[in-house]
Design an enzyme around this catalytic site. Sequence first.
Site, PDB file in Angstrom:
ATOM      1  N   LYS A   1      19.352  65.167   1.590  1.00 19.27           N
ATOM      2  CA  LYS A   1      18.451  65.180   0.443  1.00 19.27           C
ATOM      3  C   LYS A   1      17.672  66.482   0.361  1.00 19.27           C
ATOM      4  O   LYS A   1      17.306  66.946  -0.738  1.00 19.27           O
ATOM      5  CB  LYS A   1      17.482  63.995   0.519  1.00 19.27           C
TER       6      LYS A   1
ATOM      7  N   ARG B   1      13.409  53.523  -1.762  1.00 13.37           N
ATOM      8  CA  ARG B   1      13.930  52.169  -1.736  1.00 13.37           C
ATOM      9  C   ARG B   1      13.885  51.558  -0.335  1.00 13.37           C
ATOM     10  O   ARG B   1      13.531  50.391  -0.174  1.00 13.37           O
ATOM     11  CB  ARG B   1      15.371  52.145  -2.256  1.00 13.37           C
TER      12      ARG B   1
ATOM     13  N   CYS C   1      25.896  55.188   1.373  1.00 10.42           N
ATOM     14  CA  CYS C   1      24.750  55.934   0.835  1.00 10.42           C
ATOM     15  C   CYS C   1      25.324  57.100   0.046  1.00 10.42           C
ATOM     16  O   CYS C   1      26.193  57.827   0.550  1.00 10.42           O
ATOM     17  CB  CYS C   1      23.835  56.444   1.946  1.00 10.42           C
TER      18      CYS C   1
ATOM     19  N   CYS D   1      22.911  54.858  -6.456  1.00 12.54           N
ATOM     20  CA  CYS D   1      22.111  54.609  -5.255  1.00 12.54           C
ATOM     21  C   CYS D   1      22.460  53.220  -4.754  1.00 12.54           C
ATOM     22  O   CYS D   1      22.231  52.234  -5.466  1.00 12.54           O
ATOM     23  CB  CYS D   1      20.611  54.716  -5.550  1.00 12.54           C
TER      24      CYS D   1
ATOM     25  N   THR E   1      21.795  53.537   4.545  1.00  7.87           N
ATOM     26  CA  THR E   1      20.380  53.605   4.894  1.00  7.87           C
ATOM     27  C   THR E   1      19.979  52.332   5.632  1.00  7.87           C
ATOM     28  O   THR E   1      20.632  51.288   5.525  1.00  7.87           O
ATOM     29  CB  THR E   1      19.493  53.732   3.645  1.00  7.87           C
TER      30      THR E   1
ATOM     31  N   THR F   1      21.142  51.502  -2.151  1.00  8.79           N
ATOM     32  CA  THR F   1      19.986  50.694  -1.782  1.00  8.79           C
ATOM     33  C   THR F   1      19.299  50.107  -3.005  1.00  8.79           C
ATOM     34  O   THR F   1      18.783  48.980  -2.972  1.00  8.79           O
ATOM     35  CB  THR F   1      18.986  51.531  -0.954  1.00  8.79           C
TER      36      THR F   1
END
Length: 239
Positions: free
Chosen positions: A169, A52, A198, A86, A130, A88
């Site tokens: 991640k 994203r 995030c 999520c 992010t 973003t």
Amino acid sequence: MTRQKRVIGILGGMGPAATLALYERILALTPAERDQDHIRVIIDSNPKIPDRTAAILGGGESPLPLMIGAARTLERAGAHFIVIPCNTAHYWLSDLRKSISIPVIDMISETASLIATHRPPLRKIGLLATAGTLQTGLYQRALAGKGISVLVPLSEEETQIMDAIHLIKAGDHAVKDTVVVVAHHLIDQGAEGIILGCTELSLVVEETDLPCPFFDPLSILARRAVQRAREKNPQDRDV
């Protein structure tokens, strides 16, 4: 007879660990004494959805087509509404909503509304997120209408947060100290609370790590999803 609950659809894979964490929090927040008391949850976790942040900052493939595909899959499977773990990805929320006929809960709006109810009132909030989320101004706009300003990390610290997110991640949770240090810098600048903007950050930072109010959109989303699923007469509308 147990009253039928609404079915939650999770549009996941962004990333997979955050998707799992959302489901775990939904389970934990659901009052249940037996399996049958829990809410039916349908999960489409597609880690192939394009990045994203790369799409927002330029040059990256748009995630929207695969997000729409997943949302339609969840709708056909019987989901009554959708949640997206999520932050973003909410940049594409409006377009996503237009492609399906069931509601999608807005995690950004839910978080902003909760912050606005805090007592004593908060006027400045620090945002860890992010680079894509920061660039879109999703939280800045949501909170500006409530009279709350948003403080963001300096450029170098933004890079540190992005590096930490990538490591989380990859399964490395030993980056908590880096994230907490950046949060403290925002507090030193006047932030009266911190948003973990995030969902990967939600996996490593806990409320006890910070000396101020702490807002975790992933947990806020889980709580709202449970409430929505358990509503006696929920109305089908965007929330």
